[in-house]
Design a protein around this motif. Structure first.
Motif, PDB file in Angstrom:
ATOM      1  N   LYS A   1     -54.985  28.253  -1.527  1.00  9.00           N
ATOM      2  CA  LYS A   1     -55.350  27.774  -0.186  1.00  9.00           C
ATOM      3  C   LYS A   1     -54.955  26.315   0.019  1.00  9.00           C
ATOM      4  CE  LYS A   1     -59.248  30.770   1.042  1.00  9.00           C
ATOM      5  NZ  LYS A   1     -60.692  30.802   1.397  1.00  9.00           N
ATOM      6  N   ILE A   2     -54.954  25.544  -1.078  1.00  5.25           N
ATOM      7  CA  ILE A   2     -54.564  24.130  -0.987  1.00  5.25           C
ATOM      8  C   ILE A   2     -53.129  23.993  -0.496  1.00  5.25           C
ATOM      9  CG2 ILE A   2     -54.041  22.100  -2.422  1.00  5.25           C
ATOM     10  CD1 ILE A   2     -56.962  22.292  -1.860  1.00  5.25           C
ATOM     11  N   SER A   3     -52.334  25.020  -0.719  1.00  9.04           N
ATOM     12  CA  SER A   3     -50.933  24.995  -0.273  1.00  9.04           C
ATOM     13  C   SER A   3     -50.748  25.700   1.063  1.00  9.04           C
ATOM     14  CB  SER A   3     -50.038  25.660  -1.329  1.00  9.04           C
ATOM     15  OG  SER A   3     -50.193  25.044  -2.579  1.00  9.04           O
ATOM     16  N   SER A   4     -51.858  26.008   1.737  1.00  5.44           N
ATOM     17  CA  SER A   4     -51.794  26.770   2.977  1.00  5.44           C
ATOM     18  C   SER A   4     -51.963  25.854   4.196  1.00  5.44           C
ATOM     19  CB  SER A   4     -52.871  27.852   2.932  1.00  5.44           C
ATOM     20  OG  SER A   4     -52.747  28.721   4.030  1.00  5.44           O
TER      21      SER A   4
ATOM     22  N   GLN B   1     -56.814  24.204   3.651  1.00  6.34           N
ATOM     23  CA  GLN B   1     -56.790  23.109   2.676  1.00  6.34           C
ATOM     24  C   GLN B   1     -58.151  22.405   2.635  1.00  6.34           C
ATOM     25  OE1 GLN B   1     -53.603  20.508   3.786  1.00  6.34           O
ATOM     26  NE2 GLN B   1     -51.999  21.795   2.895  1.00  6.34           N
ATOM     27  N   LYS B   2     -58.667  22.091   3.798  1.00  8.60           N
ATOM     28  CA  LYS B   2     -59.944  21.378   3.870  1.00  8.60           C
ATOM     29  C   LYS B   2     -61.082  22.226   3.320  1.00  8.60           C
ATOM     30  CE  LYS B   2     -58.878  18.296   7.733  1.00  8.60           C
ATOM     31  NZ  LYS B   2     -59.288  17.810   9.059  1.00  8.60           N
ATOM     32  N   GLU B   3     -61.074  23.502   3.664  1.00  9.74           N
ATOM     33  CA  GLU B   3     -62.117  24.415   3.186  1.00  9.74           C
ATOM     34  C   GLU B   3     -62.074  24.527   1.657  1.00  9.74           C
ATOM     35  OE1 GLU B   3     -63.117  29.201   3.337  1.00  9.74           O
ATOM     36  OE2 GLU B   3     -61.854  28.325   4.909  1.00  9.74           O
ATOM     37  N   ALA B   4     -60.868  24.701   1.117  1.00 19.25           N
ATOM     38  CA  ALA B   4     -60.708  24.842  -0.343  1.00 19.25           C
ATOM     39  C   ALA B   4     -61.062  23.541  -1.059  1.00 19.25           C
ATOM     40  CB  ALA B   4     -59.274  25.249  -0.669  1.00 19.25           C
ATOM     41  N   ALA B   5     -60.663  22.407  -0.474  1.00 17.23           N
ATOM     42  CA  ALA B   5     -60.943  21.109  -1.101  1.00 17.23           C
ATOM     43  C   ALA B   5     -62.443  20.851  -1.189  1.00 17.23           C
ATOM     44  CB  ALA B   5     -60.249  19.991  -0.320  1.00 17.23           C
TER      45      ALA B   5
ATOM     46  N   ASP C   1     -49.732  22.988 -13.864  1.00 14.38           N
ATOM     47  CA  ASP C   1     -49.438  22.996 -12.425  1.00 14.38           C
ATOM     48  C   ASP C   1     -50.678  22.808 -11.563  1.00 14.38           C
ATOM     49  OD1 ASP C   1     -46.784  23.554 -13.034  1.00 14.38           O
ATOM     50  OD2 ASP C   1     -47.157  25.709 -13.115  1.00 14.38           O
ATOM     51  N   ALA C   2     -51.871  22.983 -12.136  1.00 13.00           N
ATOM     52  CA  ALA C   2     -53.089  22.999 -11.324  1.00 13.00           C
ATOM     53  C   ALA C   2     -53.341  21.662 -10.635  1.00 13.00           C
ATOM     54  CB  ALA C   2     -54.282  23.385 -12.191  1.00 13.00           C
ATOM     55  N   ILE C   3     -53.211  20.553 -11.357  1.00 13.67           N
ATOM     56  CA  ILE C   3     -53.501  19.235 -10.776  1.00 13.67           C
ATOM     57  C   ILE C   3     -52.457  18.849  -9.724  1.00 13.67           C
ATOM     58  CG2 ILE C   3     -53.757  16.769 -11.288  1.00 13.67           C
ATOM     59  CD1 ILE C   3     -54.999  17.664 -13.975  1.00 13.67           C
ATOM     60  N   PRO C   4     -51.138  19.003 -10.005  1.00 14.25           N
ATOM     61  CA  PRO C   4     -50.161  18.732  -8.935  1.00 14.25           C
ATOM     62  C   PRO C   4     -50.403  19.593  -7.703  1.00 14.25           C
ATOM     63  CG  PRO C   4     -49.047  18.861 -11.059  1.00 14.25           C
ATOM     64  CD  PRO C   4     -50.472  19.296 -11.288  1.00 14.25           C
ATOM     65  N   GLN C   5     -50.799  20.844  -7.912  1.00 13.34           N
ATOM     66  CA  GLN C   5     -51.065  21.730  -6.777  1.00 13.34           C
ATOM     67  C   GLN C   5     -52.279  21.243  -5.987  1.00 13.34           C
ATOM     68  OE1 GLN C   5     -51.144  25.841  -7.913  1.00 13.34           O
ATOM     69  NE2 GLN C   5     -51.432  26.596  -5.844  1.00 13.34           N
ATOM     70  N   LEU C   6     -53.313  20.794  -6.691  1.00  7.73           N
ATOM     71  CA  LEU C   6     -54.505  20.255  -6.038  1.00  7.73           C
ATOM     72  C   LEU C   6     -54.157  19.061  -5.154  1.00  7.73           C
ATOM     73  CD1 LEU C   6     -57.703  19.995  -5.868  1.00  7.73           C
ATOM     74  CD2 LEU C   6     -57.459  18.335  -7.727  1.00  7.73           C
ATOM     75  N   LEU C   7     -53.291  18.181  -5.647  1.00  6.54           N
ATOM     76  CA  LEU C   7     -52.979  16.930  -4.947  1.00  6.54           C
ATOM     77  C   LEU C   7     -51.795  17.039  -4.001  1.00  6.54           C
ATOM     78  CD1 LEU C   7     -53.460  14.465  -7.948  1.00  6.54           C
ATOM     79  CD2 LEU C   7     -55.091  15.006  -6.136  1.00  6.54           C
TER      80      LEU C   7
ATOM     81  N   PRO D   1     -51.353  18.183  -0.964  1.00  5.01           N
ATOM     82  CA  PRO D   1     -51.491  17.689   0.418  1.00  5.01           C
ATOM     83  C   PRO D   1     -51.406  16.171   0.509  1.00  5.01           C
ATOM     84  CG  PRO D   1     -53.155  19.349  -0.056  1.00  5.01           C
ATOM     85  CD  PRO D   1     -52.517  18.996  -1.367  1.00  5.01           C
ATOM     86  N   LEU D   2     -51.905  15.456  -0.503  1.00  6.82           N
ATOM     87  CA  LEU D   2     -51.841  13.995  -0.500  1.00  6.82           C
ATOM     88  C   LEU D   2     -50.430  13.516  -0.773  1.00  6.82           C
ATOM     89  CD1 LEU D   2     -55.110  13.066  -2.456  1.00  6.82           C
ATOM     90  CD2 LEU D   2     -54.774  13.369   0.005  1.00  6.82           C
ATOM     91  N   SER D   3     -49.713  14.220  -1.632  1.00  8.84           N
ATOM     92  CA  SER D   3     -48.330  13.849  -1.944  1.00  8.84           C
ATOM     93  C   SER D   3     -47.455  13.988  -0.712  1.00  8.84           C
ATOM     94  CB  SER D   3     -47.782  14.736  -3.067  1.00  8.84           C
ATOM     95  OG  SER D   3     -48.566  14.605  -4.229  1.00  8.84           O
ATOM     96  N   GLN D   4     -47.736  14.995   0.093  1.00  8.75           N
ATOM     97  CA  GLN D   4     -46.921  15.249   1.279  1.00  8.75           C
ATOM     98  C   GLN D   4     -47.154  14.213   2.369  1.00  8.75           C
ATOM     99  OE1 GLN D   4     -48.174  19.219   2.255  1.00  8.75           O
ATOM    100  NE2 GLN D   4     -47.252  20.097   0.417  1.00  8.75           N
ATOM    101  N   THR D   5     -48.399  13.699   2.462  1.00  8.45           N
ATOM    102  CA  THR D   5     -48.732  12.790   3.572  1.00  8.45           C
ATOM    103  C   THR D   5     -48.831  11.334   3.146  1.00  8.45           C
ATOM    104  OG1 THR D   5     -51.101  13.106   3.187  1.00  8.45           O
ATOM    105  CG2 THR D   5     -50.037  14.594   4.751  1.00  8.45           C
ATOM    106  N   LYS D   6     -48.510  11.061   1.887  1.00 10.21           N
ATOM    107  CA  LYS D   6     -48.699   9.697   1.365  1.00 10.21           C
ATOM    108  C   LYS D   6     -48.007   8.640   2.220  1.00 10.21           C
ATOM    109  CE  LYS D   6     -47.817   6.842  -2.693  1.00 10.21           C
ATOM    110  NZ  LYS D   6     -47.231   6.775  -4.038  1.00 10.21           N
TER     111      LYS D   6
END
Length: 463
Positions: free
Chosen positions: A176-179, A184-188, A210-216, A218-223
């Motif tokens: 969901k974090i990649s959705s 994203q907000k709900e899963a976070a 891969d879990a931690i990069p996947q978690l972050l 959304p932040l990597s995309q909008t940094k």
């Protein structure tokens, strides 16, 4: 004895049986020869032999069961055995190389820091564990055919106390974090809550590279997208706080800090976001800095400057976490120089003068006093009168100790400061009192200063 078996393998039982039989033969011979025979003794021996016979049968049956169990194990197909445990798999999972292992044993292998396949020695491209449903089904069928109780995969939990359903839910949240943004907000939010309440969920992040990069992600995309960043402040806060929760788990600290996106995103979060996000970012850096190798990574990444800037802002919610992070990082010699270069001495002294978090900041200042440039700045910025006033005011022995230790270094590095020390001693006897009543370290430092002052007085009188 006519037959050999389990009974004969116990030398104690064999010897006892032989003795009883010999005694019986002697009694029978005595009866035949019409000698006086103790029939009670004969009855006791027959009873003892009967008991031995029962034990023999019991042991024989036990051995047959053991042999049957061994035979069943030997009948298990190699495909059903875990290559690590050599036992029938309860929860078969597939790793990146396509090999199948029993989950708890391959997890133990991975948690030990191994990133290769135990069988092929190939480097794993990832550490995701995929359930092998086909093997599980075949094992279940084999167990049914051979009268062996089949392990229940739904109820099976590993050493962390997680069920297969928990793992499935974890993977679902990461997807969901990649959705979409709403998902994203709900899963976070849910991951933040789960990693706070359940240490086992923190451990799950350590099982996959891969879990931690996947978690972050959304932040990597909008940094760098400053125009949309403010819209997602709540998402940023939840993800950074989740990262803090993950970092608390000791086995995760190295993995988290060495994940390339983590430290840059934490530094970015120190500068922007809600005050809780910034504070939790500092707390994460503090938690990660428990490892010396992480102190170096964090220091080299430039984290000290934004930490010092956040300290300078002085927000009450962030101060303690920021001070703790700076202290931990400055244990490493190279980071002391970085903190001084980034203006740490001036900011810390300013806060101490304002009597803000004096305990924590004095500890940092004492640590920085081993750096020559820091000592020079302390002298230039008026540290001597400030530290002397704290010694007079505070009842905290540790704070007195840190103050006199810093003063000792400043004064022996800069002769011009001895005048202030003489005036302090003459007016308040501050140093003499500390030499008598301080901690052992404070007494040594105060006595060293007094000796120097007394020698200077004697030289003046001599002259």
């Amino acid at each position: 004895m006519a037959k050999s078996g389990v009974f004969e393998r116990d030398p104690v039982m064999v010897a006892k049986a032989i003795e009883l039989k010999k005694e019986l033969q002697r009694l029978v011979k005595a009866i035949v020869e019409e000698d006086d025979v103790n029939l009670d003794s004969m009855e006791q021996m027959l009873f003892a032999l009967k008991e031995l016979k029962l034990k023999k049968n019991s042991v024989s049956n036990l051995n047959v069961n053991c042999v049957n169990n061994i035979s069943n194990q030997e009948m298990v197909l190699e495909e059903f055995k875990c290559p690590l445990s050599k036992e029938l798999m309860r929860d078969p999972v597939i790793i990146a190389t396509g090999q199948t292992y029993d989950r708890p044993f391959i997890q133990r292998w991975l948690k030990a820091g191994n990133r290769t396949c135990p069988q092929t020695q190939q480097v794993l491209s990832h550490t995701n564990l995929t359930p092998n449903h086909l093997i599980r089904k075949l094992i279940s069928q084999w167990c049914k055919n051979h009268g062996v109780k089949s392990p229940n995969s739904v109820q099976y939990t590993n050493e962390e106390g997680l069920t297969e359903a928990d793992r499935g839910h974890f993977l679902s949240l990461l997807n969901k974090i990649s959705s979409s943004l709403s998902e994203q907000k709900e899963a976070a939010k849910e991951l933040r809550l789960l990693t706070k309440r359940m240490p086992s969920f923190r451990a799950l992040f350590g099982e996959s590279l891969d879990a931690i990069p996947q978690l972050l992600s959304p932040l990597s995309q909008t940094k760098c997208e400053t125009e949309t960043e403010e819209v997602h402040l709540d998402l940023q806060e939840d993800l950074i706080t989740t990262l803090l929760n993950i970092s608390i788990h000791d086995n995760n600290k190295k993995l988290v800090a060495e994940t390339p996106t983590v430290i840059p995103l934490l530094i970015h979060a120190l500068k922007s976001g809600t005050i809780e996000t910034r504070s939790n970012s500092a707390a994460t850096l503090f938690t990660l800095s428990a490892l010396d190798s992480n102190k170096e990574i964090i220091g080299k990444s430039g984290a000290l400057k934004p930490l010092i800037e956040l300290l300078d802002e002085g927000h009450p919610l962030a101060m303690k976490d920021v001070a703790s992070a700076i202290f931990n990082l400055c244990i490493l010699h190279e980071n002391k120089a970085r903190a001084v270069r980034d203006g740490g001495v001036q900011v810390i002294l300013k806060k101490i003068v304002s009597r803000v978090h004096v305990d924590e900041l004095l500890s940092i200042l004492a640590m920085l006093s081993t750096n020559q440039r820091a000592v020079e700045e302390m002298g230039e910025l008026g540290a001597v009168p400030c530290l002397l006033s704290i010694i007079r005011e505070t009842s905290c022995a540790r704070n007195k100790e840190n103050c006199i230790a810093i003063l000792h270094i400043i004064c022996f590095s800069d002769r011009s400061k001895w005048k202030a020390m003489r005036e302090e001693e003459s007016t308040y006897r501050t140093i003499s009192q500390l030499a008598q009543n301080g901690t052992s370290r404070a007494k040594r430092k105060a006595s060293g200063i007094l000796d120097r002052l007394n020698r200077a007085v004697n030289l003046t009188h001599t002259a």
